[in-house]
Design a protein around this motif. Structure first.
Motif, mmCIF file in Angstrom:
data_model
loop_
_atom_site.group_PDB
_atom_site.id
_atom_site.type_symbol
_atom_site.label_atom_id
_atom_site.label_comp_id
_atom_site.label_asym_id
_atom_site.label_seq_id
_atom_site.Cartn_x
_atom_site.Cartn_y
_atom_site.Cartn_z
ATOM 1 N N THR A 163 1.122 -1.192 -0.010
ATOM 2 C CA THR A 163 -0.020 0.004 0.074
ATOM 3 C C THR A 163 0.902 1.141 -0.033
ATOM 4 O OG1 THR A 163 -1.643 -1.135 1.352
ATOM 5 C CG2 THR A 163 -2.101 1.199 1.131
ATOM 6 N N LEU A 164 1.983 1.219 0.939
ATOM 7 C CA LEU A 164 3.008 2.389 0.991
ATOM 8 C C LEU A 164 3.593 2.572 -0.620
ATOM 9 C CD1 LEU A 164 4.613 4.660 2.231
ATOM 10 C CD2 LEU A 164 6.146 2.598 2.922
ATOM 11 N N LEU A 165 3.957 1.328 -1.169
ATOM 12 C CA LEU A 165 4.409 1.449 -2.344
ATOM 13 C C LEU A 165 3.664 1.895 -3.599
ATOM 14 C CD1 LEU A 165 6.601 -1.866 -1.945
ATOM 15 C CD2 LEU A 165 7.648 0.333 -2.252
ATOM 16 N N LYS A 166 2.314 1.665 -3.515
ATOM 17 C CA LYS A 166 1.378 2.096 -4.571
ATOM 18 C C LYS A 166 1.335 3.682 -4.211
ATOM 19 C CE LYS A 166 -1.530 -1.938 -4.545
ATOM 20 N NZ LYS A 166 -2.525 -2.299 -3.814
ATOM 21 N N GLU A 167 1.453 4.300 -2.828
ATOM 22 C CA GLU A 167 1.553 5.850 -2.795
ATOM 23 C C GLU A 167 2.645 6.337 -3.191
ATOM 24 O OE1 GLU A 167 0.779 6.614 1.337
ATOM 25 O OE2 GLU A 167 -1.328 5.293 1.404
ATOM 26 N N MET A 168 3.723 5.505 -2.985
ATOM 27 C CA MET A 168 5.141 6.221 -3.667
ATOM 28 C C MET A 168 5.246 6.138 -5.093
ATOM 29 S SD MET A 168 8.171 4.577 -1.462
ATOM 30 C CE MET A 168 8.401 4.583 0.278
ATOM 31 N N LEU A 169 4.534 5.265 -5.881
ATOM 32 C CA LEU A 169 4.900 4.919 -7.250
ATOM 33 C C LEU A 169 4.402 6.271 -8.127
ATOM 34 C CD1 LEU A 169 5.782 2.823 -9.308
ATOM 35 C CD2 LEU A 169 3.423 1.906 -9.118
ATOM 36 N N PRO A 170 3.093 7.021 -7.865
ATOM 37 C CA PRO A 170 3.202 8.121 -8.568
ATOM 38 C C PRO A 170 3.958 9.242 -8.478
ATOM 39 C CG PRO A 170 1.258 7.733 -7.414
ATOM 40 C CD PRO A 170 2.018 6.546 -7.195
ATOM 41 N N MET A 171 4.182 9.340 -7.200
ATOM 42 C CA MET A 171 5.529 10.520 -6.882
ATOM 43 C C MET A 171 6.819 10.295 -7.640
ATOM 44 S SD MET A 171 4.273 10.932 -2.924
ATOM 45 C CE MET A 171 4.760 12.661 -2.509
ATOM 46 N N LEU A 172 7.198 8.819 -7.511
ATOM 47 C CA LEU A 172 8.483 8.613 -8.128
ATOM 48 C C LEU A 172 8.496 8.823 -9.518
ATOM 49 C CD1 LEU A 172 9.690 5.301 -6.165
ATOM 50 C CD2 LEU A 172 11.024 7.471 -6.388
ATOM 51 N N ALA A 173 7.284 8.428 -10.175
ATOM 52 C CA ALA A 173 7.127 8.493 -11.724
ATOM 53 C C ALA A 173 7.337 10.106 -12.105
ATOM 54 C CB ALA A 173 5.747 7.936 -12.220
#
Length: 198
Positions: free
Chosen positions: A113-123
């Motif tokens: 769940t945390l990684l899903k939140e990180m994904l758009p920011m990292l993109a």
């Protein structure tokens, strides 16, 4: 130098950690697990563009260019909708994003769940960074070897830095995205995800 190190130096991982309420260590390990798939997605985009890397550069501009990076670095909350636009462009579906987060969770030990939140920011960080380097000559981002070429050629640890793709305007970007096809982490993740979904 790895792109995750560059994002850390620029304050990108710190900004993301503060916004998500996690430690910088967690942000760094999440980034290390997610960024290869994001780069893999950009590689697929470059391969599918008729103009190759030039087309990818145009796409980065349409998605928001360098302002994507600036938005994550800004003190205000990030509009992750723009990050989802980037992910939609490079991954094509939410299922792929979920598979990427799940794969990163198994690598990093972090909550998917945390990684899903990180994904758009990292993109946003990666796309904005690549767009800024493409525009290089920007005095705020020193790049001694001439813009996208020199800088991006060394991003994935310098492998493939000397190989130029015929007709490609930016061999550095080509090597970062591994356009010669000797391996795309996103393909591997999707193969594993496909096996897991069966």
């Amino acid at each position: 130098m790895q792109i995750t190190d560059i994002l850390a130096q620029m304050g990108g991982l710190q900004s993301m950690a503060q916004e998500l309420g996690v430690s910088e260590t967690q942000a760094a390990s999440g980034a290390a697990a997610l960024v290869p798939a994001i780069l893999g997605g950009f590689k697929k985009q470059a391969q599918s563009q008729p103009a190759g890397l030039e087309g990818l550069g145009g796409l980065l501009g349409q998605l928001g260019g360098g302002s994507l990076l600036d938005e994550v670095l800004a003190p205000q909350p990030t509009n992750v909708g723009r990050g989802y636009d980037v992910l939609g462009q490079i991954f094509g579906s939410k299922d792929v994003s979920r598979a990427v987060a799940q794969n990163a969770a198994s690598q990093s030990g972090l909550d998917p769940t945390l990684l899903k939140e990180m994904l758009p920011m990292l993109a946003m960080l990666v796309a904005g960074y690549m767009a800024k380097q493409r525009g290089a000559g920007d005095a705020t981002q020193p790049s001694p070897a001439g813009g996208l070429d020199g800088l991006l050629g060394s991003l994935l640890g310098g492998q493939a830095a000397g190989r130029a793709t015929p007709g490609a305007a930016a061999p550095g970007l080509a090597s970062m995205l591994d356009l010669n096809g000797d391996g795309n982490p996103l393909d591997d993740i999707l193969r594993m995800a496909g096996k897991a979904m069966r």
